[in-house]
Design a protein around this motif. Structure first.
Motif, PDB file in Angstrom:
ATOM      1  N   LEU A  44      42.070  40.571  35.674  1.00  0.00           N
ATOM      2  CA  LEU A  44      42.812  41.270  34.621  1.00  0.00           C
ATOM      3  C   LEU A  44      43.458  40.277  33.655  1.00  0.00           C
ATOM      4  N   VAL A  45      43.982  39.179  34.180  1.00  0.00           N
ATOM      5  CA  VAL A  45      44.582  38.161  33.297  1.00  0.00           C
ATOM      6  C   VAL A  45      43.518  37.559  32.388  1.00  0.00           C
ATOM      7  N   LEU A  46      42.379  37.178  32.977  1.00  0.00           N
ATOM      8  CA  LEU A  46      41.301  36.593  32.160  1.00  0.00           C
ATOM      9  C   LEU A  46      40.792  37.583  31.117  1.00  0.00           C
ATOM     10  N   TRP A  47      40.743  38.837  31.483  1.00  0.00           N
ATOM     11  CA  TRP A  47      40.231  39.869  30.578  1.00  0.00           C
ATOM     12  C   TRP A  47      41.182  40.113  29.413  1.00  0.00           C
ATOM     13  N   LEU A  56      34.565  41.725  37.099  1.00  0.00           N
ATOM     14  CA  LEU A  56      35.677  42.224  37.901  1.00  0.00           C
ATOM     15  C   LEU A  56      35.226  43.380  38.799  1.00  0.00           C
ATOM     16  N   PHE A  57      34.472  44.325  38.240  1.00  0.00           N
ATOM     17  CA  PHE A  57      34.016  45.468  39.026  1.00  0.00           C
ATOM     18  C   PHE A  57      33.155  45.028  40.217  1.00  0.00           C
ATOM     19  N   ILE A  58      32.312  44.027  40.009  1.00  0.00           N
ATOM     20  CA  ILE A  58      31.421  43.576  41.074  1.00  0.00           C
ATOM     21  C   ILE A  58      32.183  42.787  42.131  1.00  0.00           C
ATOM     22  N   TRP A  96      43.880  39.722  44.888  1.00  0.00           N
ATOM     23  CA  TRP A  96      43.910  38.449  44.159  1.00  0.00           C
ATOM     24  C   TRP A  96      42.831  38.417  43.078  1.00  0.00           C
ATOM     25  N   THR A  97      41.629  38.848  43.425  1.00  0.00           N
ATOM     26  CA  THR A  97      40.540  38.879  42.443  1.00  0.00           C
ATOM     27  C   THR A  97      40.871  39.816  41.290  1.00  0.00           C
ATOM     28  N   SER A  98      41.468  40.963  41.598  1.00  0.00           N
ATOM     29  CA  SER A  98      41.849  41.909  40.545  1.00  0.00           C
ATOM     30  C   SER A  98      42.873  41.304  39.605  1.00  0.00           C
ATOM     31  N   ALA A  99      43.882  40.611  40.164  1.00  0.00           N
ATOM     32  CA  ALA A  99      44.926  40.017  39.331  1.00  0.00           C
ATOM     33  C   ALA A  99      44.353  38.945  38.417  1.00  0.00           C
TER      34      ALA A  99
END
Length: 465
Positions: A239-242, A356-358, A233-236
C-alpha cells in the motif's frame, strides 16, 4: 566419497536448474511476444510454461488463472506474477510481472510521443496493419488450445457456450458470469460429480512431471504457506509503494493538477473495475473523455488501436491516456515532461495493485487448492473463461477484418454483425495465413508476427499510396 549425479526426477536439482537468470530470459521472451491481449498472452504462457518447458502442470496453471480472473486488473500479468512467485518467491513474481509490462510500456511510450508530435502517422498504421491480422490468429488459437484442455465434459462445454452468449449477446457483466459459473460448478459437484472431469471430482495431487509441482510435493516451496503476519506486512509495504507516489504528486503539483488527478483516478480504477481489459476501457473512456475532458473521443480510439498491437496487457492503453492527458494539460510543466510523468504514474498505479493481490492472496489460494467443491467451482469458471475468450476473438475479428459493423437486435439479444461492404480482404488473408502457419506448420509466434507485420506493411502501403 563422490556425490552421485542427481537423477532427472530429483525435485531439488530440477528446481536448481531453473535458475533465476534462466527464468528472467523466459519472462523477457513472454513480455516481448505478448501480443493479442489476455487471450494471446495466456496462450503464450501456456505454450511456454506448461507444454514446452513443463514448469507448471495444467491443473495448477488453470487454478492460478481462475484466481486471477476473479481479481480486478490485468489477469494475464497477474498470472505471470503468480507463476513467477511460485518459482522464485517474491523476486520471481516481481521480475515476471515487470518484464511482462516493460516491453509494451516502452513501445507504447514511443508511439505516444510520435502521436502527440506527429499525429496519427500513416507509417504507424502501416506497421501495425499486419500485426493486427496475426493477433487475430493468436486469439483464435488460444480459444482452440485452452478450450481443448478445459472443456472435457458436455457440462463444461455448455457453460462455455452460455458464457459466450451472455457476454456477447446479452452484455452480462463479466463478474456476474464468473459468479454464476462458480455457483453452477459447486451445484454440479454436489448433485452430479460425473458432470465434471474425474480429476476435478476429487482432490488433485501434484504432477511429478512438472517443476513447480515437484517443488511443492517435496516441501521446497515454504513461501507458499499462508501466514497472517506475512500477509499484513506485505499489505502494508504494498500500500505504501502504491499510494506514496500519488501523495507526492498531489503535494508537489497540487491536488487539482492533471497528474495528481490521474494518480487518484487510476488507483480507483485498479480496484473497482472487474471483467478484464475491455470492461476497464469502457469505464475509463467514459470518465476520461466525457467527465474529465482529458482526451477527445477519436484519441481514445487511437490509443486503443495502438495498445492492441503492442506487446503486453491491453490495459497499457491507460498509459497512453495518462501521457496524452498530461501533455494536453501540463500546467506549469514542460508538456513532454508532464506527459512522461503522467504516463509513469498511470502505469505505476495500474500495475502495482496486481503484485499486491498476488503476494497477499496466492498463499491462501494454494492452501485451498485441495478443496473439492472449490476445485469444481474453479473448473467451471475456467469453462466460462473459454466463452469469454471466444467473445474476444469474435470482437477482434469484427474490428480487424471489417472496417465497420452493423448492430442487430432481436428481443433481448444485441449483436454486432459484419458489414460485408467494409471487408478488408488483405487482413482476412493475412489472418488465415497466420493461423495456418501456427496450427498446421507449427511456426513460432515471433516469426509469424514478424512476417505478418512485414507483409501487412507492404500491402497497406501499396493500397494507400
Amino acid at each position: 566419497m563422490t556425490k552421485p549425479d542427481p537423477t532427472p526426477n530429483d525435485p531439488a536439482e530440477t528446481h536448481e536448474r531453473i535458475g533465476f537468470g534462466q527464468a528472467l530470459r523466459v519472462w523477457a521472451k513472454i513480455g516481448a511476444l505478448g501480443f493479442g491481449g489476455p487471450a494471446g498472452q495466456i496462450a503464450l504462457m501456456h505454450r511456454e510454461l506448461v507444454e514446452k518447458r513443463k514448469w507448471i502442470s495444467e491443473p495448477r496453471f488453470l487454478h492460478a488463472l481462475n484466481y486471477c480472473m476473479l481479481l480486478p486488473g490485468p489477469e494475464a500479468q497477474q498470472l505471470a506474477v503468480y507463476i513467477g512467485w511460485l518459482l522464485h518467491r517474491t523476486r520471481g513474481g516481481i521480475v515476471a510481472g515487470v518484464l511482462f509490462v516493460l516491453p509494451g510500456a516502452l513501445v507504447l511510450g514511443l508511439l505516444g510521443w510520435l502521436y502527440v508530435v506527429h499525429g496519427s502517422a500513416p507509417l504507424v498504421a502501416a506497421l501495425f496493419f499486419g500485426l493486427k491480422a496475426a493477433v487475430l490468429a493468436i486469439v483464435i488459437e488460444a480459444v482452440l488450445r485452452i478450450g481443448k484442455r478445459a472443456l472435457k465434459t458436455r457440462f463444461l462445454a455448455t457453460v462455455a457456450g452460455l458464457s459466450f452468449v451472455a457476454i456477447y449477446a446479452l452484455h452480462v457483466p463479466f463478474p456476474l458470469i464468473v459468479l454464476g459459473a462458480g455457483l453452477l460448478g459447486w451445484i454440479a459437484y454436489r448433485i452430479s460429480p460425473d458432470w465434471l472431469p474425474a480429476s476435478q471430482a476429487s482432490a488433485d495431487g501434484e504432477d511429478e512431471r512438472y517443476v513447480i509441482d515437484r517443488m511443492l510435493a517435496s516441501g521446497a516451496a515454504p513461501h507458499t504457506r499462508p501466514s497472517w503476519r506475512k500477509g499484513l506486512w506485505t499489505s502494508a509495504v504494498g500500500l505504501v509503494l502504491w499510494l506514496l507516489p500519488v501523495a507526492l504528486a498531489g503535494w508537489w503539483l497540487g491536488r487539482d493538477h492533471v497528474i495528481a488527478r490521474e494518480g487518484v483516478f487510476f488507483s480507483q480504477a485498479a480496484v473497482v473495475t472487474f471483467g478484464g481489459a475491455y470492461a476497464v476501457l469502457a469505464y475509463v473512456a467514459q470518465r476520461a473523455v466525457e467527465d474529465f475532458g482529458w482526451l477527445r473521443p477519436h484519441e481514445m480510439i487511437d490509443g486503443l488501436a495502438l495498445a492492441e498491437t503492442t506487446p503486453g496487457p491491453l490495459i497499457m492503453v491507460l498509459q497512453f491516456v495518462g501521457f496524452v492527458a498530461a501533455y494536453r494539460n501540463p500546467g506549469a510543466l514542460d508538456p513532454m515532461f508532464a506527459a512522461l510523468l503522467g504516463a509513469a504514474l498511470t502505469t505505476w498505479v495500474t500495475f502495482v495493485p496486481s503484485f499486491l493481490f498476488i503476494f497477499v492472496g496466492a498463499p491462501y489460494v494454494e492452501k485451498l487448492r485441495q478443496r473439492r467443491g472449490l476445485q469444481a467451482a474453479l473448473s467451471t469458471i475456467t469453462a466460462a473463461v473459454v466463452g469469454v475468450i471466444l467473445n474476444l476473438a469474435v470482437w477482434f475479428a469484427l474490428h480487424t477484418i471489417f472496417r465497420a459493423t452493423i448492430a442487430w437486435q432481436w428481443g433481448p439479444l444485441t449483436l454486432d454483425r459484419p458489414d460485408w461492404t467494409s471487408l478488408e480482404p488483405g487482413a482476412a488473408v493475412l489472418a488465415l495465413a497466420a493461423l495456418i502457419a501456427m496450427l498446421r506448420f507449427k511456426i513460432g509466434m515471433g516469426w509469424t508476427l514478424a512476417a505478418s507485420g512485414l507483409v501487412g506493411a507492404l500491402y497497406y502501403t501499396a493500397r494507400h499510396v
